[in-house]
Design an enzyme around this catalytic site. Structure first.
Site, PDB file in Angstrom:
ATOM      1  N   ASP A 294      26.823 -61.045 -39.625  1.00 37.66           N
ATOM      2  CA  ASP A 294      26.684 -61.822 -38.384  1.00 37.66           C
ATOM      3  C   ASP A 294      26.694 -63.326 -38.670  1.00 37.66           C
ATOM      4  OD1 ASP A 294      26.609 -60.695 -35.864  1.00 37.66           O
ATOM      5  OD2 ASP A 294      24.558 -59.966 -36.076  1.00 37.66           O
TER       6      ASP A 294
ATOM      7  N   LYS B  14      30.171 -51.957 -30.960  1.00 36.86           N
ATOM      8  CA  LYS B  14      30.380 -52.282 -32.375  1.00 36.86           C
ATOM      9  C   LYS B  14      30.631 -50.997 -33.172  1.00 36.86           C
ATOM     10  CE  LYS B  14      27.696 -56.506 -31.904  1.00 36.86           C
ATOM     11  NZ  LYS B  14      26.487 -57.288 -32.129  1.00 36.86           N
TER      12      LYS B  14
ATOM     13  N   GLN C 151      20.515 -56.520 -34.208  1.00 39.88           N
ATOM     14  CA  GLN C 151      20.906 -56.974 -32.867  1.00 39.88           C
ATOM     15  C   GLN C 151      19.806 -57.843 -32.250  1.00 39.88           C
ATOM     16  OE1 GLN C 151      23.944 -56.509 -31.569  1.00 39.88           O
ATOM     17  NE2 GLN C 151      23.445 -57.598 -29.701  1.00 39.88           N
TER      18      GLN C 151
HETATM   19  N1  GUN Z   1      23.036 -60.893 -29.537  1.00 38.98           N
HETATM   20  C1  GUN Z   1      23.969 -61.579 -28.837  1.00 38.98           C
HETATM   21  N2  GUN Z   1      25.058 -61.795 -29.605  1.00 38.98           N
HETATM   22  C2  GUN Z   1      24.792 -61.252 -30.813  1.00 38.98           C
HETATM   23  C3  GUN Z   1      25.538 -61.154 -32.016  1.00 38.98           C
HETATM   24  O1  GUN Z   1      26.665 -61.634 -32.163  1.00 38.98           O
HETATM   25  N3  GUN Z   1      24.911 -60.493 -33.036  1.00 38.98           N
HETATM   26  C4  GUN Z   1      23.661 -59.973 -32.923  1.00 38.98           C
HETATM   27  N4  GUN Z   1      23.140 -59.373 -33.996  1.00 38.98           N
HETATM   28  N5  GUN Z   1      22.948 -60.055 -31.825  1.00 38.98           N
HETATM   29  C5  GUN Z   1      23.528 -60.686 -30.767  1.00 38.98           C
END
Ligand code: GUN
Length: 292
Positions: free
Chosen positions: A119, A52, A96
């Protein structure tokens, strides 16, 4: 069979974002700024967050990675979230998942300012999405919609079977595929671990979206000829022939399923890069106050 090139598509979209950001900056506007919070040392999470941050660079965004060890308390995280909510320099941020077990993720997600919830995990964004109102869409479903759109895959009136009912993928994906418009207008069935006749139901699907987290769960016997298959799974399986000692496989038995499909996504380089790309799209929207 057409192989959907998620990595290539994500790269194209990131370049489009970069051009827009360069123009914004040359017009005196602030560079979009994404922060990512990572608690603990889950290797998969670290790899996702690193991707990211890298994509922020490609898109021309500023990024801040906030890493805390696995002992970071729920109260400390709540305080950090308040700081991020009040920091006008930061347009959007993500926490996350999964979080360590001593932290209640649902409680934490509620504290995120919905305006910065890139998100799309806050219940306000989820509810607005479900009602078809402007909202930050969760990144993986949103990346899949982008794929369907860019590859001009027909969805109108199709039977879409979503395998898995997580709040991150299966649940929102099913809502989005049933929504009015394109991509959407599908008849949607969700199947999950308690469904009795998964094979029979998946065999009826024009579009299969596999997000169950079981390596090679979808076999060729479960897929009808000409189906569109989107593989969300990222499963690490042991492989002594690789440097890392593991390799990534999806929820679909790609080798045997691919010849039956009209379109299919690979793992890796399929849905994964599109998820990151969708997060960048949301961050750009947050920086332009496009949703709220
Ligand atoms: N864990 C698995 N997929 C995601 C996501 O798209 N965002 C976040 N913050 N955690 C995740």
């Amino acid at each position: 069979m057409i192989l959907i090139d998620g990595a290539g598509l994500a790269e194209d979209i990131l370049q489009e974002i970069r051009q827009e950001v360069d123009l914004m900056v040359s017009n005196g506007k602030k560079r979009p700024h994404l922060a990512a919070v990572l608690i603990g040392d889950n290797p998969a999470s670290l790899s996702y967050v690193t991707n990211k941050v890298k994509s922020c660079e490609t898109a021309g965004f500023k990024s801040t990675l906030i890493k805390r060890d696995g002992n970071f308390s729920e109260n400390e995280l709540a305080q950090l979230i308040e700081e991020l909510n009040n920091d006008s320099e930061i347009d959007g941020y993500i926490v996350q998942l999964p979080l360590p077990r001593h932290i209640d993720a649902d409680k934490i997600l509620l504290l995120i300012d919905p305006k910065k919830d890139v998100d799309g995990f806050h219940p306000l964004n989820f509810g607005r999405m479900a009602q078809g109102l402007p909202a930050f869409l969760p990144a993986t479903p949103s990346g899949i919609l982008q794929m369907l759109e860019r590859y001009k895959i027909e969805t109108d009136g199709k039977h879409c079977v979503v395998i898995g009912r997580s709040n991150i993928v299966g649940n929102p994906m099913s809502i989005l595929m049933a929504r009015k418009g394109y991509p959407g207008n599908c008849t949607v069935t969700i199947v999950h671990s308690r469904t009795h006749n998964i094979d029979e139901i998946v065999r009826q699907a024009d579009i299969v979206i596999a997000a169950i987290g079981i390596p090679k769960f979808v076999t060729s016997e479960m897929v009808k000829d000409g189906a569109v298959v989107i593989d969300v799974g990222i499963n690490r399986i042991a492989d002594t022939s690789t440097k890392s000692g593991f390799r990534l496989v999806g929820d679909v038995d790609f080798e045997n399923v691919a010849p039956k499909c009209s379109f299919i996504t690979p793992v890796p380089k399929g849905v994964g890069p599109m998820t990151v790309c969708a997060l960048m799209i949301n961050t750009l929207k947050a920086s332009k106050s496009e949703i709220y």
